[in-house]
Motif scaffolding. Structure first.
Motif, short mmCIF file in Angstrom:
data_model
loop_
_atom_site.label_atom_id
_atom_site.label_comp_id
_atom_site.label_asym_id
_atom_site.label_seq_id
_atom_site.Cartn_x
_atom_site.Cartn_y
_atom_site.Cartn_z
N VAL A 1 0.49 -23.35 2.27
CA VAL A 1 0.96 -24.74 2.24
C VAL A 1 2.48 -24.79 2.07
CG1 VAL A 1 1.03 -26.82 0.80
CG2 VAL A 1 -1.16 -25.88 1.51
N LYS A 2 2.99 -23.97 1.15
CA LYS A 2 4.43 -23.96 0.89
C LYS A 2 5.22 -23.46 2.09
CE LYS A 2 4.01 -21.60 -3.00
NZ LYS A 2 4.35 -20.90 -4.26
N HIS A 3 4.59 -22.62 2.92
CA HIS A 3 5.29 -22.03 4.06
C HIS A 3 5.07 -22.82 5.35
CE1 HIS A 3 7.60 -18.69 5.62
NE2 HIS A 3 6.75 -18.52 6.62
N GLY A 4 4.27 -23.87 5.28
CA GLY A 4 4.03 -24.67 6.47
C GLY A 4 3.06 -24.06 7.45
N ILE A 5 2.06 -23.33 6.93
CA ILE A 5 0.98 -22.79 7.75
C ILE A 5 -0.32 -23.43 7.27
CG2 ILE A 5 -0.31 -20.73 8.42
CD1 ILE A 5 2.25 -19.13 8.04
N ASP A 6 -1.08 -24.01 8.18
CA ASP A 6 -2.27 -24.76 7.81
C ASP A 6 -3.50 -23.85 7.78
OD1 ASP A 6 -0.64 -26.98 7.80
OD2 ASP A 6 -1.25 -27.66 9.80
N LEU A 7 -4.09 -23.68 6.60
CA LEU A 7 -5.33 -22.92 6.46
C LEU A 7 -6.48 -23.81 6.91
CD1 LEU A 7 -6.70 -20.31 5.51
CD2 LEU A 7 -6.89 -21.34 3.24
N MET A 8 -7.16 -23.40 8.00
CA MET A 8 -8.16 -24.24 8.64
C MET A 8 -9.60 -23.82 8.36
SD MET A 8 -6.06 -26.30 10.07
CE MET A 8 -7.16 -27.27 11.10
N GLU A 9 -9.79 -22.54 8.02
CA GLU A 9 -11.16 -22.05 7.86
C GLU A 9 -11.17 -20.84 6.94
OE1 GLU A 9 -14.92 -20.37 10.58
OE2 GLU A 9 -13.16 -21.25 11.56
N VAL A 10 -12.24 -20.73 6.15
CA VAL A 10 -12.47 -19.55 5.32
C VAL A 10 -13.91 -19.10 5.52
CG1 VAL A 10 -12.54 -18.60 2.98
CG2 VAL A 10 -10.78 -20.29 3.59
N ARG A 11 -14.09 -17.81 5.79
CA ARG A 11 -15.43 -17.25 5.91
C ARG A 11 -15.60 -16.12 4.89
NH1 ARG A 11 -17.05 -16.58 12.35
NH2 ARG A 11 -16.05 -18.51 13.09
N ILE A 12 -16.83 -15.94 4.44
CA ILE A 12 -17.16 -14.83 3.56
C ILE A 12 -18.28 -14.04 4.23
CG2 ILE A 12 -17.91 -14.13 1.25
CD1 ILE A 12 -16.99 -16.85 0.23
N VAL A 13 -18.07 -12.75 4.39
CA VAL A 13 -19.09 -11.90 5.02
C VAL A 13 -19.37 -10.70 4.14
CG1 VAL A 13 -18.50 -12.60 7.37
CG2 VAL A 13 -17.38 -10.62 6.36
N SER A 14 -20.54 -10.13 4.30
CA SER A 14 -20.94 -8.96 3.54
C SER A 14 -20.29 -7.71 4.10
CB SER A 14 -22.47 -8.81 3.57
OG SER A 14 -22.90 -8.55 4.89
N ASP A 15 -20.52 -6.59 3.43
CA ASP A 15 -20.00 -5.30 3.90
C ASP A 15 -20.87 -4.79 5.05
OD1 ASP A 15 -17.91 -5.08 1.94
OD2 ASP A 15 -19.45 -4.62 0.46
N ASP A 16 -20.87 -5.55 6.12
CA ASP A 16 -21.68 -5.24 7.29
C ASP A 16 -20.76 -5.15 8.51
OD1 ASP A 16 -24.49 -5.29 8.71
OD2 ASP A 16 -23.23 -6.74 9.79
N GLU A 17 -20.80 -4.01 9.18
CA GLU A 17 -19.86 -3.76 10.27
C GLU A 17 -19.92 -4.81 11.35
OE1 GLU A 17 -19.95 -0.57 13.70
OE2 GLU A 17 -19.11 0.35 11.88
N ALA A 18 -21.11 -5.12 11.83
CA ALA A 18 -21.23 -6.07 12.92
C ALA A 18 -20.73 -7.45 12.52
CB ALA A 18 -22.68 -6.14 13.39
#
Length: 240
Positions: A33-50
């Protein structure tokens, strides 16, 4: 011109199992936010390669920047570097500059740079190193993906290394109005305000305290003067 966009990929079974509470998303969002970059999405995934490969490819194709946290340590389940390399079809191996950084660090600690620790020097071909002033083991940037550690202190140090190298936009500004009225009472004026000021974001965050209902109304945007005008108009409207 619109601000650059970003997504975050949090990697780790420990997050999804509830054993570890993620703090990195909150920190990254504030810095972007301070740098003027918009965070649009956050994902959480397991330790799974695919799962990791699919998420990296999807996010890298959709946003200007992707920040990952977790999975670049010395143990067998730290597979993020492998997955990033496969996502970009890049060769992965121990790199001399990363090895030298680790060797110097462990020499000062009087410790051996053993096989497990050397895993942290495996860097995809074509990647640029991200400095880690806390524990030396570097992160890396490949394409538009910035790969960083999951330990919050190290993650924050790596973010501090990366952010200044990125082209930002206009920082997001905000003002908050606290009202002791329920959402149902103020929904109409808020809708009118949002329609009148399409360049601003109007959010309503309800609370209950001592049996009374209220809401924090947050107006966000990159134009401070416009926010002032909208907030003044809203305050007058809600005082009626």
């Amino acid at each position: 011109m619109a601000n650059p966009t970003a997504a975050m990929l949090v990697i780790g079974d420990e997050i999804l199992s509830g054993r570890t509470r993620d703090a990195n998303m909150h920190y990254l969002a504030g810095e972007l936010v301070k740098h003027g970059i918009d965070l649009m999405e956050v994902r959480i995934v397991s330790d799974d390669e695919a799962a990791i490969i699919a998420a990296v490819q999807a996010l890298a194709g959709a946003y200007d920047h992707v920040f990952t946290s977790g999975g670049i340590g010395p143990t067998h389940d730290d597979i993020t570097a492998d997955c990033i390399a496969k996502a970009f079809d890049a060769h992965l191996d121990v790199r001399d500059d990363a090895r030298a950084i680790l060797q110097a660090h462990y020499d000062t600690q009087g410790l051996e740079l053993n096989e497990a620790r050397l895993r942290m020097a495996r860097i995809p071909e074509g990647a640029a190193l991200i400095e880690n002033p806390v524990s030396a083991a570097p992160g890396f940037t490949l394409g538009n993906v910035h790969v960083m550690a999951g330990v919050p202190l190290i993650f924050q140090a790596m973010v501090a290394s990366v952010i200044p190298t990125l082209t930002g936009g206009q920082p997001m500004l905000s003002q908050t109005l606290r009202v002791l009225r329920g959402e149902g009472e103020i929904a109409g004026p808020l809708r009118k305000l949002a329609e009148a000021y399409e360049d601003l974001s109007v959010g309503c965050y309800p609370f209950q305290k001592d049996g009374a209902f209220g809401a924090n109304i947050v107006i966000r945007g990159t134009d401070g003067a416009l926010i002032d005008v909208a907030m003044t108009e809203l305050a007058k409207e809600l005082e009626q």
